[in-house]
Design an enzyme around this catalytic site. Structure first.
Site, PDB file in Angstrom:
ATOM      1  N   PRO A 197     -53.099 -27.530  23.343  1.00 23.57           N
ATOM      2  CA  PRO A 197     -52.778 -25.995  21.667  1.00 23.57           C
ATOM      3  C   PRO A 197     -53.763 -25.501  22.305  1.00 23.57           C
ATOM      4  O   PRO A 197     -54.774 -25.599  23.377  1.00 23.57           O
ATOM      5  CB  PRO A 197     -53.856 -27.721  20.573  1.00 23.57           C
ATOM      6  CG  PRO A 197     -53.359 -28.798  21.174  1.00 23.57           C
ATOM      7  CD  PRO A 197     -52.757 -28.955  22.706  1.00 23.57           C
ATOM      8  N   GLU A 198     -54.060 -24.249  21.683  1.00 22.50           N
ATOM      9  CA  GLU A 198     -54.949 -23.054  22.071  1.00 22.50           C
ATOM     10  C   GLU A 198     -55.799 -22.987  21.092  1.00 22.50           C
ATOM     11  O   GLU A 198     -55.364 -23.388  20.249  1.00 22.50           O
ATOM     12  CB  GLU A 198     -54.103 -21.576  22.560  1.00 22.50           C
ATOM     13  CG  GLU A 198     -53.092 -22.141  23.776  1.00 22.50           C
ATOM     14  CD  GLU A 198     -53.081 -21.458  25.232  1.00 22.50           C
ATOM     15  OE1 GLU A 198     -54.365 -20.459  25.233  1.00 22.50           O
ATOM     16  OE2 GLU A 198     -51.981 -21.580  25.180  1.00 22.50           O
TER      17      GLU A 198
END
Ligand SMILES: [Zn+2]
Length: 285
Positions: A2-3
Site C-alpha cells: 500500500p502506498e
C-alpha cells in the site's frame, strides 16, 4: 505494498466508521501484530478498553486513531495489512491478528495481515502526533505541508532527485510508483542532482507529485458506501493511469519512445529515454 493513496483511502473509510465509537474489548490473536507495543499484547488490550476513538489521522503511510484518553493507536499496513470493518457475526479471516469490539455492538474493526510486516501499537499521549512517527515529514497532500520549505530542503541535499522523493524525512508518502510517474510528468530523470534543480523546477516537480497522488486518491476513494474497507495495495490507478511505471518497452504516451527500465535501490525505475535524458556524468550513464 500500500502506498499513500491506498492508506489515505483506508483513513477516509475508517473515519466514516469508527470515529465516536467506544471500544469495549480488544483481542490480540497474534503477538507479532503488536510487537512494536513494548509492554505487550495484554497491556495493549487493557489500555484501549473503554476508550473512545476521536479521529483517524495519517502521517505518510502511518495511521493513528486519537483516543479520548490522549493516547493513540498507531497502525502501519506493511506489505499486506488490512483494516476491515466487519459485522460481529462475520466469520474470522484466516489471517485475523487483532479484533476491536465496540460498545454499540456495531461492526468490528479487524486488523488482518497475512505476512504481518504491518502492526499496531499504542502511543502514550500520542493523540495529537505520536512521538514514534514525529520524524516523518508531512506529505504533500497535508494542508500544513510547506512548499517553500520542501524546495529549500530539497536543493540543500546532495543526492539524486528520486532518492530525495523517497526520503521520508524530507517528504512522506511518495513510493516508487508515484515518484516515477511524477518524474515522467516533470520530464526529469531521477538521477538528476537535487542541488542543480532550480527553485521553479523543484516547485513544478512538487506540483506533479501532488497531482499524481491526488488522482490516485480520487480513484481509490470511491467505494465507502460499503462496510468492507479493503486495501490490497493495488488501486485502480495501477492499470488505468500509469504513463511510465511498469511499462518497459511500451511507447511513451508523450513521444512514442520505448519506456526504459533501470535498476534502482533493489527495485526498478521506469522513464522515457527521450523526455527524461540521463544527466551528464551520472554513474549509470
Ligand atoms: Zn517520451
Amino acid at each position: 505494498m500500500p502506498e499513500l493513496p491506498e492508506v489515505e483511502t483506508v483513513r477516509q473509510g475508517l473515519a466514516q466508521w469508527v470515529v465516536g465509537r467506544r471500544i469495549t474489548t480488544v483481542e490480540v490473536r497474534h503477538p507479532r501484530a503488536v510487537r512494536r507495543h513494548a509492554p505487550g499484547g495484554a497491556h495493549f488490550a487493557d489500555v484501549l478498553a473503554g476508550r473512545t476513538v476521536t479521529g483517524v489521522r495519517r502521517r505518510g503511510k502511518y495511521l493513528w486513531l486519537p483516543l479520548d484518553s490522549g493516547d493513540a493507536v498507531i497502525g502501519h499496513l506493511g506489505m499486506s495489512g488490512q483494516l476491515l470493518l466487519q459485522p460481529a457475526d462475520a466469520a474470522d479471516e484466516l489471517h485475523l491478528r487483532v479484533r476491536f469490539r465496540f460498545a454499540d455492538d456495531g461492526p468490528e474493526l479487524r486488523f488482518v495481515d497475512q505476512r504481518t510486516f504491518g502492526g499496531l501499537s499504542v502511543s502514550a499521549g500520542g493523540a495529537e502526533l505520536p512521538a514514534e512517527i514525529a520524524h516523518i515529514a508531512r506529505d504533500p497532500m497535508d494542508p500544513e505541508f510547506s512548499d517553500d520549505g520542501f524546495v529549500a530542503a530539497l536543493r540543500r541535499r546532495r543526492t539524486e532527485i528520486k532518492r530525495a522523493l523517497l526520503d521520508q524525512t524530507l517528504i512522506s508518502g511518495v513510493g516508487n510508483i508515484y515518484a516515477d510517474e511524477a518524474l515522467w510528468r516533470a520530464r526529469l530523470h531521477g538521477a538528476r542532482p537535487t542541488d542543480a534543480l532550480t527553485g521553479p523546477a523543484a516547485l513544478r516537480l512538487l506540483g506533479h507529485v501532488r497531482d499524481v497522488l491526488g488522482e490516485a486518491i480520487k480513484q481509490g476513494g470511491t467505494s465507502f458506501d460499503e462496510l468492507y474497507v479493503n486495501v490490497n495495495g493495488e488501486s485502480g490507478y495501477f492499470d488505468r493511469s500509469l504513463n511510465a511505471y511498469g511499462r518497459e518497452g511500451e511507447p511513451c504516451p508523450r513521444c512514442g519512445a520505448p519506456i526504459r527500465r533501470e535498476a534502482f535501490m533493489n527495485r526498478s525505475s521506469y522513464s522515457c529515454p527521450r523526455c527524461q535524458p540521463r544527466p551528464r556524468g551520472s554513474l549509470r550513464g
